[in-house]
Design a protein around this motif. Structure first.
Motif, PDB file in Angstrom:
ATOM      1  N   LEU A 127      57.788  26.311  37.300  1.00 29.72           N
ATOM      2  CA  LEU A 127      57.772  25.762  38.362  1.00 29.72           C
ATOM      3  C   LEU A 127      56.739  26.062  39.261  1.00 29.72           C
ATOM      4  N   THR A 128      56.133  27.394  39.066  1.00 29.64           N
ATOM      5  CA  THR A 128      54.814  27.912  39.727  1.00 29.64           C
ATOM      6  C   THR A 128      53.693  26.834  39.398  1.00 29.64           C
ATOM      7  N   LEU A 129      53.594  26.484  38.091  1.00 33.12           N
ATOM      8  CA  LEU A 129      52.515  25.557  37.854  1.00 33.12           C
ATOM      9  C   LEU A 129      52.656  23.995  38.355  1.00 33.12           C
ATOM     10  N   LEU A 130      53.956  23.892  38.664  1.00 34.81           N
ATOM     11  CA  LEU A 130      54.387  22.511  38.945  1.00 34.81           C
ATOM     12  C   LEU A 130      53.925  22.182  40.517  1.00 34.81           C
ATOM     13  N   VAL A 131      54.348  23.547  41.136  1.00 28.91           N
ATOM     14  CA  VAL A 131      54.103  23.508  42.654  1.00 28.91           C
ATOM     15  C   VAL A 131      52.599  23.407  42.914  1.00 28.91           C
ATOM     16  N   SER A 132      51.835  24.193  42.119  1.00 30.36           N
ATOM     17  CA  SER A 132      50.220  24.455  42.162  1.00 30.36           C
ATOM     18  C   SER A 132      49.609  23.019  42.052  1.00 30.36           C
ATOM     19  N   ALA A 133      50.096  22.245  41.014  1.00 29.36           N
ATOM     20  CA  ALA A 133      49.762  21.159  40.721  1.00 29.36           C
ATOM     21  C   ALA A 133      50.025  19.973  41.913  1.00 29.36           C
ATOM     22  N   LEU A 134      51.017  20.285  42.573  1.00 25.10           N
ATOM     23  CA  LEU A 134      51.450  19.364  43.795  1.00 25.10           C
ATOM     24  C   LEU A 134      50.478  19.605  44.995  1.00 25.10           C
ATOM     25  N   ILE A 135      50.323  21.081  45.196  1.00 26.84           N
ATOM     26  CA  ILE A 135      49.285  21.354  46.192  1.00 26.84           C
ATOM     27  C   ILE A 135      48.046  20.949  46.000  1.00 26.84           C
ATOM     28  N   THR A 136      47.557  21.088  44.801  1.00 26.03           N
ATOM     29  CA  THR A 136      46.095  20.646  44.394  1.00 26.03           C
ATOM     30  C   THR A 136      45.729  19.122  44.660  1.00 26.03           C
ATOM     31  N   ALA A 137      46.850  18.545  44.296  1.00 29.11           N
ATOM     32  CA  ALA A 137      46.754  17.039  44.305  1.00 29.11           C
ATOM     33  C   ALA A 137      46.864  16.573  45.857  1.00 29.11           C
ATOM     34  N   THR A 138      47.659  17.199  46.718  1.00 29.15           N
ATOM     35  CA  THR A 138      47.776  16.848  48.011  1.00 29.15           C
ATOM     36  C   THR A 138      46.409  17.087  48.716  1.00 29.15           C
ATOM     37  N   LEU A 154      50.169  17.389  34.860  1.00 32.03           N
ATOM     38  CA  LEU A 154      50.757  18.960  34.393  1.00 32.03           C
ATOM     39  C   LEU A 154      52.100  18.730  35.388  1.00 32.03           C
ATOM     40  N   ALA A 155      52.046  18.254  36.387  1.00 35.32           N
ATOM     41  CA  ALA A 155      53.296  18.273  36.973  1.00 35.32           C
ATOM     42  C   ALA A 155      54.556  17.678  36.388  1.00 35.32           C
ATOM     43  N   LEU A 156      54.132  16.603  35.649  1.00 26.26           N
ATOM     44  CA  LEU A 156      55.120  15.830  34.761  1.00 26.26           C
ATOM     45  C   LEU A 156      55.544  16.577  33.704  1.00 26.26           C
ATOM     46  N   GLY A 202      47.792   6.204  41.657  1.00 24.45           N
ATOM     47  CA  GLY A 202      47.976   7.598  41.779  1.00 24.45           C
ATOM     48  C   GLY A 202      49.368   8.023  42.482  1.00 24.45           C
ATOM     49  N   ASP A 203      49.673   7.295  43.449  1.00 25.97           N
ATOM     50  CA  ASP A 203      50.992   7.680  43.931  1.00 25.97           C
ATOM     51  C   ASP A 203      52.300   7.268  42.927  1.00 25.97           C
ATOM     52  N   ALA A 204      52.117   6.159  42.210  1.00 26.90           N
ATOM     53  CA  ALA A 204      53.075   5.792  41.313  1.00 26.90           C
ATOM     54  C   ALA A 204      53.261   6.977  40.075  1.00 26.90           C
ATOM     55  N   LYS A 205      52.069   7.397  39.915  1.00 27.27           N
ATOM     56  CA  LYS A 205      52.172   8.762  38.801  1.00 27.27           C
ATOM     57  C   LYS A 205      52.749   9.950  39.509  1.00 27.27           C
ATOM     58  N   LEU A 206      52.515  10.031  40.658  1.00 22.03           N
ATOM     59  CA  LEU A 206      53.045  11.345  41.419  1.00 22.03           C
ATOM     60  C   LEU A 206      54.472  11.202  41.598  1.00 22.03           C
ATOM     61  N   LEU A 207      54.703   9.944  41.970  1.00 23.33           N
ATOM     62  CA  LEU A 207      56.278   9.868  42.155  1.00 23.33           C
ATOM     63  C   LEU A 207      57.194   9.801  40.803  1.00 23.33           C
ATOM     64  N   ALA A 208      56.512   9.459  39.708  1.00 20.99           N
ATOM     65  CA  ALA A 208      57.036   9.789  38.556  1.00 20.99           C
ATOM     66  C   ALA A 208      57.115  11.205  38.058  1.00 20.99           C
ATOM     67  N   ALA A 209      56.486  11.889  38.439  1.00 19.58           N
ATOM     68  CA  ALA A 209      56.429  13.569  38.050  1.00 19.58           C
ATOM     69  C   ALA A 209      57.357  14.233  39.001  1.00 19.58           C
ATOM     70  N   GLY A 211      59.879  12.293  40.369  1.00 22.44           N
ATOM     71  CA  GLY A 211      61.231  11.691  39.863  1.00 22.44           C
ATOM     72  C   GLY A 211      61.696  12.684  38.692  1.00 22.44           C
ATOM     73  N   ALA A 212      60.950  12.941  37.790  1.00 21.24           N
ATOM     74  CA  ALA A 212      61.120  13.645  36.699  1.00 21.24           C
ATOM     75  C   ALA A 212      61.659  15.215  37.031  1.00 21.24           C
ATOM     76  N   TRP A 213      61.062  15.825  38.208  1.00 19.20           N
ATOM     77  CA  TRP A 213      61.396  17.200  38.543  1.00 19.20           C
ATOM     78  C   TRP A 213      62.552  17.087  39.292  1.00 19.20           C
ATOM     79  N   LEU A 214      62.846  16.179  40.462  1.00 18.71           N
ATOM     80  CA  LEU A 214      64.061  16.223  41.021  1.00 18.71           C
ATOM     81  C   LEU A 214      65.231  15.378  40.493  1.00 18.71           C
ATOM     82  N   GLY A 215      64.793  14.633  39.559  1.00 19.11           N
ATOM     83  CA  GLY A 215      66.009  13.561  39.040  1.00 19.11           C
ATOM     84  C   GLY A 215      66.225  12.490  39.804  1.00 19.11           C
ATOM     85  N   LEU A 216      66.952  11.490  39.260  1.00 18.22           N
ATOM     86  CA  LEU A 216      67.057  10.156  39.686  1.00 18.22           C
ATOM     87  C   LEU A 216      67.892  10.313  40.888  1.00 18.22           C
TER      88      LEU A 216
END
Length: 263
Positions: A127-138, A154-156, A202-209, A211-216
């Motif tokens: 989760l730490t790596l996932l959140v960091s990847a999201l912040i960096t992408a943002t 990385l987030a996916l 890029g937004d599609a790939k981000l939303l895929a990640a 969606g995989a994190w939070l679930g359908l």
């Protein structure tokens, strides 16, 4: 996990160090991509490419952007070095960009609740790596309207690994597929009917990640929050005349809110 003072201090330092790496990455990745795109364009047009490759992203050690002096460990302690040096380079006394301390602080604020909510090392690390990847992408999306594939990957990966030990892996995979499919469909329809790109892949790939994190099941709430916040931002900032605004930051902020509020 026994949350002693030493554990809190250690995790805070780790989160800040990851934030420091993230801040440097938000500078070096765009610089490298622009260099490679420029080089590729010259090669396609058969134009000699003479730009020097001795750019910031090729330097092995961190250095001052003004005097190019390599920095020691005393200059690279997250937040503390910035405060101790009063925001100036130790060698040339030029002002240090505040982006480092801002991104490091954001990492600390966004990651610190994880230590309290998750007591196993496996989930905490992912989760730490996932959140960091999201912040960096943002940050990169805000500044350059680009979302690195490296951050999305990385987030996916972290999201899928996180759900491999639970019974929610099916919802995670479905969320990934639905997130990517939805944005890709919107991208395709807008391109066909308007003749230009309305939303990036890029937004599609981000939303895929995400969606995989939070679930359908949480995907509709995420999209609703991101869309409403994007509309509100456009209205308040009076930027409706712009052709494009970065949607990634709204997806990231909304995903963090949905994650922490639905635990």
């Amino acid at each position: 996990m026994d949350l002693t003072l030493s554990v809190w201090v250690l995790y805070c330092m780790i989160a800040l160090c990851i934030g420091s790496f993230s801040a440097a990455y938000t500078i070096r990745w765009p610089a490298k991509q622009h260099y490679l795109w420029k080089k590729e364009a010259h090669l396609l047009l058969y134009i000699p490419f003479t730009s020097s490759s001795t750019m910031q992203f090729n330097r092995r050690r961190s250095h001052c952007t003004h005097c190019k002096q390599p920095l020691t460990y005393k200059d690279l302690i997250p937040i503390f070095s910035f405060v101790a040096l009063k925001g100036k380079c130790r060698y040339c006394k030029q002002k240090i960009s505040s982006r480092y301390i801002i991104i490091e602080s954001i990492h600390l604020l966004c990651c610190l609740p994880l230590l309290w909510l998750f007591d196993d090392f496996y989930s905490l690390t992912l989760l730490t790596l996932l959140v960091s990847a999201l912040i960096t992408a943002t940050v990169i999306d805000i500044e350059h309207k680009l979302i690195p594939d490296e951050c999305n990957t990385l987030a996916l990966a972290c999201a899928l690994l996180l759900h491999t030990s639970t019974n929610n892996l099916n919802y995670s995979v479905l969320g990934m597929m639905a997130g990517y499919g939805l944005v890709y469909t919107l991208h395709w329809l807008y391109t066909v009917f308007r003749g230009k790109e309305g939303i990036g892949l890029g937004d599609a790939k981000l939303l895929a990640a995400l969606g995989a994190w939070l679930g359908l099941l949480h995907l509709p709430v995420l999209l609703l929050c991101a869309s409403l916040s994007g509309i509100l931002y456009t209205v308040i900032s009076k930027r409706s005349n712009l052709d494009y605004i970065a949607f990634g930051p709204f997806l990231t902020i909304s995903s963090l809110l949905v994650f922490y509020l639905t635990l």
